[in-house]
Design a protein around this motif. Structure first.
Motif, mmCIF file in Angstrom:
data_model
loop_
_atom_site.group_PDB
_atom_site.id
_atom_site.type_symbol
_atom_site.label_atom_id
_atom_site.label_comp_id
_atom_site.label_asym_id
_atom_site.label_seq_id
_atom_site.Cartn_x
_atom_site.Cartn_y
_atom_site.Cartn_z
ATOM 1 N N GLN A 2 -9.625 26.286 35.996
ATOM 2 C CA GLN A 2 -9.871 25.214 35.034
ATOM 3 C C GLN A 2 -10.507 24.031 35.750
ATOM 4 O O GLN A 2 -10.105 23.672 36.855
ATOM 5 C CB GLN A 2 -8.569 24.775 34.355
ATOM 6 N N LEU A 3 -11.512 23.455 35.096
ATOM 7 C CA LEU A 3 -12.218 22.285 35.610
ATOM 8 C C LEU A 3 -12.353 21.332 34.443
ATOM 9 O O LEU A 3 -13.268 21.440 33.638
ATOM 10 C CB LEU A 3 -13.589 22.680 36.158
ATOM 11 N N GLN A 4 -11.428 20.409 34.293
ATOM 12 C CA GLN A 4 -11.354 19.549 33.110
ATOM 13 C C GLN A 4 -11.781 18.131 33.465
ATOM 14 O O GLN A 4 -10.987 17.335 33.961
ATOM 15 C CB GLN A 4 -9.944 19.558 32.533
ATOM 16 N N ALA A 5 -13.024 17.818 33.164
ATOM 17 C CA ALA A 5 -13.550 16.481 33.417
ATOM 18 C C ALA A 5 -13.264 15.572 32.223
ATOM 19 O O ALA A 5 -13.296 16.018 31.074
ATOM 20 C CB ALA A 5 -15.047 16.543 33.681
ATOM 21 N N SER A 6 -13.026 14.301 32.505
ATOM 22 C CA SER A 6 -12.772 13.316 31.457
ATOM 23 C C SER A 6 -13.160 11.940 31.952
ATOM 24 O O SER A 6 -13.467 11.749 33.133
ATOM 25 C CB SER A 6 -11.291 13.339 31.055
ATOM 26 N N VAL A 22 -9.539 17.249 36.631
ATOM 27 C CA VAL A 22 -8.321 17.962 37.006
ATOM 28 C C VAL A 22 -8.648 19.439 37.128
ATOM 29 O O VAL A 22 -9.251 20.025 36.224
ATOM 30 C CB VAL A 22 -7.219 17.743 35.962
ATOM 31 N N THR A 23 -8.280 20.036 38.247
ATOM 32 C CA THR A 23 -8.605 21.434 38.486
ATOM 33 C C THR A 23 -7.343 22.269 38.662
ATOM 34 O O THR A 23 -6.268 21.739 38.966
ATOM 35 C CB THR A 23 -9.474 21.585 39.744
ATOM 36 N N SER A 24 -7.498 23.561 38.481
ATOM 37 C CA SER A 24 -6.404 24.491 38.743
ATOM 38 C C SER A 24 -6.982 25.884 38.913
ATOM 39 O O SER A 24 -8.143 26.135 38.566
ATOM 40 C CB SER A 24 -5.387 24.472 37.595
ATOM 41 N N GLY A 25 -6.178 26.768 39.500
ATOM 42 C CA GLY A 25 -6.588 28.161 39.625
ATOM 43 C C GLY A 25 -7.257 28.526 40.929
ATOM 44 O O GLY A 25 -7.685 29.669 41.104
ATOM 45 N N PHE A 26 -7.382 27.561 41.839
ATOM 46 C CA PHE A 26 -7.930 27.879 43.159
ATOM 47 C C PHE A 26 -7.335 26.904 44.163
ATOM 48 O O PHE A 26 -6.701 25.909 43.805
ATOM 49 C CB PHE A 26 -9.457 27.810 43.150
ATOM 50 N N ASN A 27 -7.557 27.167 45.428
ATOM 51 C CA ASN A 27 -6.980 26.360 46.494
ATOM 52 C C ASN A 27 -7.804 25.090 46.686
ATOM 53 O O ASN A 27 -8.705 25.026 47.513
ATOM 54 C CB ASN A 27 -6.924 27.176 47.784
ATOM 55 N N PHE A 28 -7.490 24.075 45.910
ATOM 56 C CA PHE A 28 -8.275 22.833 45.862
ATOM 57 C C PHE A 28 -8.441 22.211 47.240
ATOM 58 O O PHE A 28 -9.524 21.775 47.610
ATOM 59 C CB PHE A 28 -7.578 21.866 44.912
ATOM 60 N N ASP A 29 -7.371 22.178 48.013
ATOM 61 C CA ASP A 29 -7.409 21.510 49.319
ATOM 62 C C ASP A 29 -8.464 22.117 50.240
ATOM 63 O O ASP A 29 -9.017 21.425 51.102
ATOM 64 C CB ASP A 29 -6.055 21.641 50.020
ATOM 65 N N TYR A 30 -8.732 23.369 50.066
ATOM 66 C CA TYR A 30 -9.556 24.117 51.022
ATOM 67 C C TYR A 30 -11.042 23.842 50.856
ATOM 68 O O TYR A 30 -11.812 23.996 51.803
ATOM 69 C CB TYR A 30 -9.281 25.607 50.841
ATOM 70 N N TYR A 31 -11.450 23.412 49.656
ATOM 71 C CA TYR A 31 -12.872 23.364 49.336
ATOM 72 C C TYR A 31 -13.440 21.950 49.257
ATOM 73 O O TYR A 31 -12.767 21.012 48.808
ATOM 74 C CB TYR A 31 -13.122 24.038 47.985
ATOM 75 N N ALA A 32 -14.709 21.826 49.670
ATOM 76 C CA ALA A 32 -15.467 20.634 49.301
ATOM 77 C C ALA A 32 -15.702 20.677 47.793
ATOM 78 O O ALA A 32 -15.998 21.729 47.232
ATOM 79 C CB ALA A 32 -16.799 20.592 50.036
ATOM 80 N N ILE A 33 -15.579 19.524 47.161
ATOM 81 C CA ILE A 33 -15.709 19.435 45.705
ATOM 82 C C ILE A 33 -16.859 18.492 45.368
ATOM 83 O O ILE A 33 -17.043 17.449 46.020
ATOM 84 C CB ILE A 33 -14.418 18.901 45.062
#
Length: 116
Positions: A2-6, A22-33
């Motif tokens: 999930q990638l929920q922009a607001s 707000v994101t979910s479903g993947f290892n957020f800490d690991y990736y450049a966003i």
């Protein structure tokens, strides 16, 4: 995933907005966003990105340098984009995604309209 922009909206030139994703479903800490945007009739473009939590380096496309600021909160799996000194040419739908290996799924994005 999930990638929920607001946080988008209608703002006058020179105004400010703060976008959240707000994101979910993947290892957020690991990736450049990254934050991306797509204006009507144009290709999607990268606007800003922030490296993984190891060093938090930030990068901006030239047109937004000095006006936009990207940040992240790993505890909340959330990335932010502070938009200042907005211009009409910033009008677009804004999305977040992994910066260098984007998911095929982009989410609905959030509309930013800069107009007097």
């Amino acid at each position: 995933v999930q990638l929920q922009a607001s946080g988008g909206g209608l703002v006058q030139p020179g105004g400010s907005l703060r976008l959240s994703c707000v994101t979910s479903g993947f290892n957020f800490d690991y990736y450049a966003i990254g934050w991306f945007r797509q204006a009507p009739g144009k290709e999607r473009e990268g606007v800003a990105c922030i490296s993984s939590s190891a060093d938090d380096n930030t990068y901006y496309t030239d047109s937004v340098k000095g006006r936009f600021t990207i940040s992240r909160d790993n505890a909340k799996n959330t990335v932010y984009l502070q938009l200042n000194s907005l211009k009409p040419e910033d009008t677009a739908v804004y999305y977040c995604n992994r910066a260098y290996v984007p998911f095929d799924f982009w989410g609905p994005g959030t509309q930013v309209t800069v107009s007097s």
